[in-house]
Write a protein that holds these residues in place. Structure first.
Motif, PDB file in Angstrom:
ATOM      1  N   THR A  17     -38.992 -86.130 -44.039  1.00 50.74           N
ATOM      2  CA  THR A  17     -38.004 -86.457 -45.062  1.00 50.74           C
ATOM      3  C   THR A  17     -36.726 -86.994 -44.429  1.00 50.74           C
ATOM      4  O   THR A  17     -36.011 -87.762 -45.065  1.00 50.74           O
ATOM      5  CB  THR A  17     -37.657 -85.223 -45.917  1.00 50.74           C
ATOM      6  N   LEU A  18     -36.431 -86.568 -43.188  1.00 54.50           N
ATOM      7  CA  LEU A  18     -35.252 -87.052 -42.494  1.00 54.50           C
ATOM      8  C   LEU A  18     -35.361 -86.735 -41.015  1.00 54.50           C
ATOM      9  O   LEU A  18     -35.825 -85.650 -40.639  1.00 54.50           O
ATOM     10  CB  LEU A  18     -33.970 -86.400 -43.053  1.00 54.50           C
ATOM     11  N   ASP A  19     -34.934 -87.671 -40.198  1.00 52.43           N
ATOM     12  CA  ASP A  19     -34.877 -87.479 -38.749  1.00 52.43           C
ATOM     13  C   ASP A  19     -33.536 -88.027 -38.273  1.00 52.43           C
ATOM     14  O   ASP A  19     -33.205 -89.173 -38.553  1.00 52.43           O
ATOM     15  CB  ASP A  19     -36.028 -88.234 -38.079  1.00 52.43           C
ATOM     16  N   LEU A  20     -32.777 -87.189 -37.593  1.00 49.87           N
ATOM     17  CA  LEU A  20     -31.497 -87.590 -37.010  1.00 49.87           C
ATOM     18  C   LEU A  20     -31.562 -87.313 -35.522  1.00 49.87           C
ATOM     19  O   LEU A  20     -31.791 -86.167 -35.117  1.00 49.87           O
ATOM     20  CB  LEU A  20     -30.344 -86.800 -37.636  1.00 49.87           C
ATOM     21  N   ASP A  21     -31.394 -88.350 -34.712  1.00 51.59           N
ATOM     22  CA  ASP A  21     -31.456 -88.205 -33.254  1.00 51.59           C
ATOM     23  C   ASP A  21     -30.166 -88.703 -32.627  1.00 51.59           C
ATOM     24  O   ASP A  21     -29.655 -89.761 -32.996  1.00 51.59           O
ATOM     25  CB  ASP A  21     -32.609 -89.026 -32.668  1.00 51.59           C
ATOM     26  N   ILE A  22     -29.680 -87.948 -31.653  1.00 56.61           N
ATOM     27  CA  ILE A  22     -28.552 -88.413 -30.857  1.00 56.61           C
ATOM     28  C   ILE A  22     -29.115 -89.380 -29.819  1.00 56.61           C
ATOM     29  O   ILE A  22     -29.932 -88.984 -28.983  1.00 56.61           O
ATOM     30  CB  ILE A  22     -27.820 -87.255 -30.149  1.00 56.61           C
ATOM     31  N   ILE A  23     -28.700 -90.626 -29.876  1.00 57.79           N
ATOM     32  CA  ILE A  23     -29.175 -91.638 -28.934  1.00 57.79           C
ATOM     33  C   ILE A  23     -28.279 -91.659 -27.701  1.00 57.79           C
ATOM     34  O   ILE A  23     -28.754 -91.744 -26.573  1.00 57.79           O
ATOM     35  CB  ILE A  23     -29.214 -93.034 -29.600  1.00 57.79           C
ATOM     36  N   GLY A  24     -26.993 -91.568 -27.914  1.00 58.73           N
ATOM     37  CA  GLY A  24     -26.057 -91.563 -26.800  1.00 58.73           C
ATOM     38  C   GLY A  24     -24.726 -90.989 -27.229  1.00 58.73           C
ATOM     39  O   GLY A  24     -24.375 -91.037 -28.411  1.00 58.73           O
ATOM     40  N   MET A  25     -24.016 -90.447 -26.247  1.00 60.02           N
ATOM     41  CA  MET A  25     -22.692 -89.874 -26.499  1.00 60.02           C
ATOM     42  C   MET A  25     -21.732 -90.362 -25.426  1.00 60.02           C
ATOM     43  O   MET A  25     -21.632 -89.757 -24.358  1.00 60.02           O
ATOM     44  CB  MET A  25     -22.738 -88.348 -26.505  1.00 60.02           C
ATOM     45  N   ASP A  26     -21.107 -91.495 -25.682  1.00 55.23           N
ATOM     46  CA  ASP A  26     -20.047 -92.002 -24.822  1.00 55.23           C
ATOM     47  C   ASP A  26     -20.468 -92.099 -23.355  1.00 55.23           C
ATOM     48  O   ASP A  26     -19.695 -91.748 -22.467  1.00 55.23           O
ATOM     49  CB  ASP A  26     -18.791 -91.141 -24.984  1.00 55.23           C
ATOM     50  N   GLY A  27     -21.693 -92.540 -23.095  1.00 53.77           N
ATOM     51  CA  GLY A  27     -22.169 -92.721 -21.723  1.00 53.77           C
ATOM     52  C   GLY A  27     -22.561 -91.443 -21.010  1.00 53.77           C
ATOM     53  O   GLY A  27     -22.880 -91.465 -19.818  1.00 53.77           O
TER      54      GLY A  27
END
Length: 172
Positions: free
Chosen positions: A105-115
């Motif tokens: 129903t939903l997928d939230l992934d952190i791809i990057g955080m300020d390098g």
């Protein structure tokens, strides 16, 4: 400016029956309400084939949100807390995890955080497979084509050119 990249995706209706596109839009609005973060940019929405391919799974709706931390927040200290907050949003939209790569129903992934480079799990940063996935890179190129993958030293646009856009198409 500090930049946090969140991939948004869904391919099942929400608990209230809303289509995946509406769920993704609502999730983006929820990201803007996270304490300490503000939505800076949101990509177009893309229809994408499931990865790995599954003939019984509907196409996904995918997009990318760029968040900006507020109040002098130390991004390096926040990955695990941000992941918990994202999982809380997923749970509110009825996310279940019956098996890897299950429809959702939903997928939230952190791809990057300020390098930030982070090898410990939950979360590994940058996301360990984002650079191989057109469904992340196509929307990322909408909002940050010049983003540089901190391990590979390659821009989002270069990564997308390498993997190609097969299986992705802009919605609307």
């Amino acid at each position: 400016m500090k930049l946090i990249i969140i991939a948004i995706g869904a391919n099942l209706p929400a608990l209230d029956g809303s289509p995946a596109l509406e769920t993704c839009r609502r999730a983006a609005a929820a990201l803007d309400r996270l304490p300490g973060y503000r939505l800076r940019a949101l990509s177009r929405w893309f229809a994408t084939a499931p990865v790995p391919p599954s003939p019984t799974s509907p196409d996904y709706v995918n997009g990318v949100a760029l968040l900006r931390p507020e109040g002098g927040q130390d991004v390096a200290a926040a990955p695990a807390a941000l992941l918990r907050a994202l999982q809380g949003i997923e749970d509110a939209f009825g996310r279940v995890r019956p098996y890897p790569n299950a429809p959702r129903t939903l997928d939230l992934d952190i791809i990057g955080m300020d390098g930030l480079l982070r090898d410990t799990p939950d979360p590994i940063l940058p996301h360990p497979r984002a650079h191989q996935r057109a469904f992340v890179l196509a929307p990322l190129c909408d909002v940050a084509p010049g983003w540089v993958h901190p391990r590979l030293g390659t821009t989002a646009a270069q990564l997308l050119a390498a993997v190609g856009e097969a299986g992705t198409r802009p919605l609307g």
